[in-house]
Motif scaffolding. Structure first.
Motif, PDB file in Angstrom:
ATOM      1  N   LEU A  93       3.770   1.771   9.081  1.00  0.00           N
ATOM      2  CA  LEU A  93       3.438   0.378   8.772  1.00  0.00           C
ATOM      3  C   LEU A  93       4.616  -0.555   9.047  1.00  0.00           C
ATOM      4  O   LEU A  93       4.493  -1.497   9.818  1.00  0.00           O
ATOM      5  CB  LEU A  93       2.988   0.252   7.312  1.00  0.00           C
ATOM      6  CG  LEU A  93       1.496   0.414   7.043  1.00  0.00           C
ATOM      7  CD1 LEU A  93       1.189   0.209   5.563  1.00  0.00           C
ATOM      8  CD2 LEU A  93       0.666  -0.550   7.878  1.00  0.00           C
ATOM      9  N   ALA A 137      -2.546  -3.731   8.449  1.00  0.00           N
ATOM     10  CA  ALA A 137      -3.153  -3.108   7.275  1.00  0.00           C
ATOM     11  C   ALA A 137      -4.541  -2.549   7.583  1.00  0.00           C
ATOM     12  O   ALA A 137      -4.852  -1.408   7.231  1.00  0.00           O
ATOM     13  CB  ALA A 137      -3.229  -4.116   6.129  1.00  0.00           C
ATOM     14  N   CYS A 167       6.077   0.997   1.386  1.00  0.00           N
ATOM     15  CA  CYS A 167       4.760   0.686   1.956  1.00  0.00           C
ATOM     16  C   CYS A 167       3.659   1.480   1.268  1.00  0.00           C
ATOM     17  O   CYS A 167       2.546   0.975   1.074  1.00  0.00           O
ATOM     18  CB  CYS A 167       4.761   0.969   3.458  1.00  0.00           C
ATOM     19  SG  CYS A 167       5.733  -0.209   4.429  1.00  0.00           S
ATOM     20  N   TYR A 170     -11.362  -2.230  -1.601  1.00  0.00           N
ATOM     21  CA  TYR A 170     -11.173  -3.398  -0.743  1.00  0.00           C
ATOM     22  C   TYR A 170     -12.438  -4.234  -0.588  1.00  0.00           C
ATOM     23  O   TYR A 170     -12.383  -5.334  -0.041  1.00  0.00           O
ATOM     24  CB  TYR A 170     -10.677  -2.967   0.638  1.00  0.00           C
ATOM     25  CG  TYR A 170      -9.256  -2.453   0.612  1.00  0.00           C
ATOM     26  CD1 TYR A 170      -8.185  -3.328   0.693  1.00  0.00           C
ATOM     27  CD2 TYR A 170      -8.993  -1.097   0.470  1.00  0.00           C
ATOM     28  CE1 TYR A 170      -6.879  -2.865   0.647  1.00  0.00           C
ATOM     29  CE2 TYR A 170      -7.691  -0.615   0.428  1.00  0.00           C
ATOM     30  CZ  TYR A 170      -6.638  -1.508   0.508  1.00  0.00           C
ATOM     31  OH  TYR A 170      -5.347  -1.041   0.449  1.00  0.00           O
ATOM     32  N   GLU A 221       0.494  -0.309  -0.632  1.00  0.00           N
ATOM     33  CA  GLU A 221      -0.921  -0.070  -0.345  1.00  0.00           C
ATOM     34  C   GLU A 221      -1.668   0.379  -1.599  1.00  0.00           C
ATOM     35  O   GLU A 221      -2.795  -0.046  -1.834  1.00  0.00           O
ATOM     36  CB  GLU A 221      -1.053   1.006   0.747  1.00  0.00           C
ATOM     37  CG  GLU A 221      -2.469   1.180   1.279  1.00  0.00           C
ATOM     38  CD  GLU A 221      -3.403   1.948   0.365  1.00  0.00           C
ATOM     39  OE1 GLU A 221      -4.588   1.557   0.225  1.00  0.00           O
ATOM     40  OE2 GLU A 221      -2.952   2.954  -0.222  1.00  0.00           O
ATOM     41  N   HIS A 277      -4.478   0.485   9.779  1.00  0.00           N
ATOM     42  CA  HIS A 277      -3.951   1.647   9.061  1.00  0.00           C
ATOM     43  C   HIS A 277      -5.035   2.271   8.188  1.00  0.00           C
ATOM     44  O   HIS A 277      -5.195   3.499   8.165  1.00  0.00           O
ATOM     45  CB  HIS A 277      -2.760   1.245   8.186  1.00  0.00           C
ATOM     46  CG  HIS A 277      -2.280   2.355   7.304  1.00  0.00           C
ATOM     47  ND1 HIS A 277      -1.622   3.463   7.792  1.00  0.00           N
ATOM     48  CD2 HIS A 277      -2.399   2.543   5.965  1.00  0.00           C
ATOM     49  CE1 HIS A 277      -1.338   4.283   6.793  1.00  0.00           C
ATOM     50  NE2 HIS A 277      -1.790   3.756   5.685  1.00  0.00           N
ATOM     51  N   PHE A 297      -2.669  -6.936   0.320  1.00  0.00           N
ATOM     52  CA  PHE A 297      -2.359  -5.950   1.349  1.00  0.00           C
ATOM     53  C   PHE A 297      -3.050  -6.299   2.669  1.00  0.00           C
ATOM     54  O   PHE A 297      -2.433  -6.223   3.736  1.00  0.00           O
ATOM     55  CB  PHE A 297      -2.791  -4.561   0.875  1.00  0.00           C
ATOM     56  CG  PHE A 297      -2.477  -3.454   1.843  1.00  0.00           C
ATOM     57  CD1 PHE A 297      -1.173  -3.031   2.036  1.00  0.00           C
ATOM     58  CD2 PHE A 297      -3.488  -2.842   2.569  1.00  0.00           C
ATOM     59  CE1 PHE A 297      -0.871  -2.011   2.941  1.00  0.00           C
ATOM     60  CE2 PHE A 297      -3.205  -1.822   3.467  1.00  0.00           C
ATOM     61  CZ  PHE A 297      -1.887  -1.402   3.650  1.00  0.00           C
ATOM     62  N   GLN A 325       0.112  -7.693   4.963  1.00  0.00           N
ATOM     63  CA  GLN A 325       0.705  -6.550   5.630  1.00  0.00           C
ATOM     64  C   GLN A 325       0.184  -6.433   7.061  1.00  0.00           C
ATOM     65  O   GLN A 325      -1.000  -6.216   7.287  1.00  0.00           O
ATOM     66  CB  GLN A 325       0.395  -5.261   4.868  1.00  0.00           C
ATOM     67  CG  GLN A 325       0.916  -3.997   5.527  1.00  0.00           C
ATOM     68  CD  GLN A 325       2.421  -3.962   5.651  1.00  0.00           C
ATOM     69  OE1 GLN A 325       3.125  -4.032   4.654  1.00  0.00           O
ATOM     70  NE2 GLN A 325       2.928  -3.857   6.866  1.00  0.00           N
TER      71      GLN A 325
END
Length: 276
Positions: free
Chosen positions: A116, A161, A142, A181, A146, A164, A154, A158
């Motif tokens: 990241l 993000a 990182c 999320y 997260e 990832h 995030f 980020q």
């Protein structure tokens, strides 16, 4: 830290002693004690300089140890270029592998650069808690960001993000993100689209979300407008949220192919407004 007497102080973590004396409008300390404090200050500054100096190229980094990274012999300081030259870059060879598999346990994450930030040595294999698949090696900072930060923070702050999170094969194949999320994307959608009506006009200010709860198959947001003292609610169903998540994922994947930044969620055709 003040003690019981006005002249008793805790300075530089030393034991409180009645050392201060007043002379007119000044407080005086014994010379030996003042020299001790000067020595303590110099030792502290030397340690800070040592902690921010790259152990390979001697470049000076941020004062608060952002370049510090763990090693088998303790913490060392490595600048981003030296970290990149020292540790391997992860190429996705564990994509689709379960975190609990023997293959993951036999491959050390600390041999890789954090995927990241690309600045520090990785400390652990990050994985999706919904599907169990490995996402990649992350440094301690990182990995904590997260797992412990607000999901919305995030996703928006980020870089990389979304991609990832999609290193998890389960999320990628289902065009989704981990459940934690979903509410964040619904919130981003509401903040971007929801406005109340004031004097027959749509308010230009972003509302403040006071509270959100999941009940009866929908996320209910309680909103307020500080400028006009208006309050109202907005429901985003679980099905609508799933659509927002899929749209966000598709945009992230399309942006990756085009080499562009991930766009923000788009405004839908309709939204709910209330009369202030």
């Amino acid at each position: 830290m003040a003690a019981h007497s006005g002249r008793r102080q805790n300075i530089a973590n030393t034991r409180p002693l009645e050392l201060m004396t007043r002379s007119g409008g000044s407080l005086l300390l014994p010379r030996a004690y003042a020299e001790l404090l000067d020595c303590w200050e110099q030792v502290t500054e030397d340690l800070v300089v040592q902690a921010r100096t790259c152990s390979r190229c001697r470049a000076q980094g941020p004062r608060w140890g952002a370049w510090r990274t763990p090693s088998p012999l303790g913490y060392v300081t490595l600048c981003p270029p030296c970290s990149g030259a020292t540790f391997q870059r992860y190429t996705g060879h564990l994509r689709g592998v379960l975190y609990e598999s023997a293959r993951t346990r036999s491959t050390r994450a600390d041999g890789y650069l954090c995927r990241l930030c690309s600045e520090a040595r990785a400390a652990a294999w990050d994985h999706c808690h919904d599907h169990g698949h490995v996402r990649g090696p992350l440094c301690g900072s990182c990995n904590t960001y997260e797992g412990k930060s607000l999901p919305q923070s995030f996703l928006t702050n980020q870089e990389g993000a979304a991609l990832h999170l999609l290193e998890c094969r389960g999320c990628l194949e289902r065009r989704t993100l981990p459940a934690r999320y979903h509410a964040a994307l619904a919130r981003m959608h509401v903040e971007a689209t929801e406005r109340h009506i004031i004097r027959s006009r749509r308010c230009k200010h972003m509302p403040w979300i006071e509270h959100v709860e999941l009940a009866h198959g929908a996320y209910r947001f309680e909103l307020s407008c500080w400028w006009h003292k208006a309050t109202w609610t907005k429901d985003v169903t679980v099905a609508e949220t799933a659509g927002l998540v899929r749209e966000f994922v598709d945009q992230a994947l399309a942006a990756e192919q085009a080499g562009a930044a991930v766009p923000a969620p788009r405004r839908p055709a309709s939204d709910t407004t209330v009369q202030a």
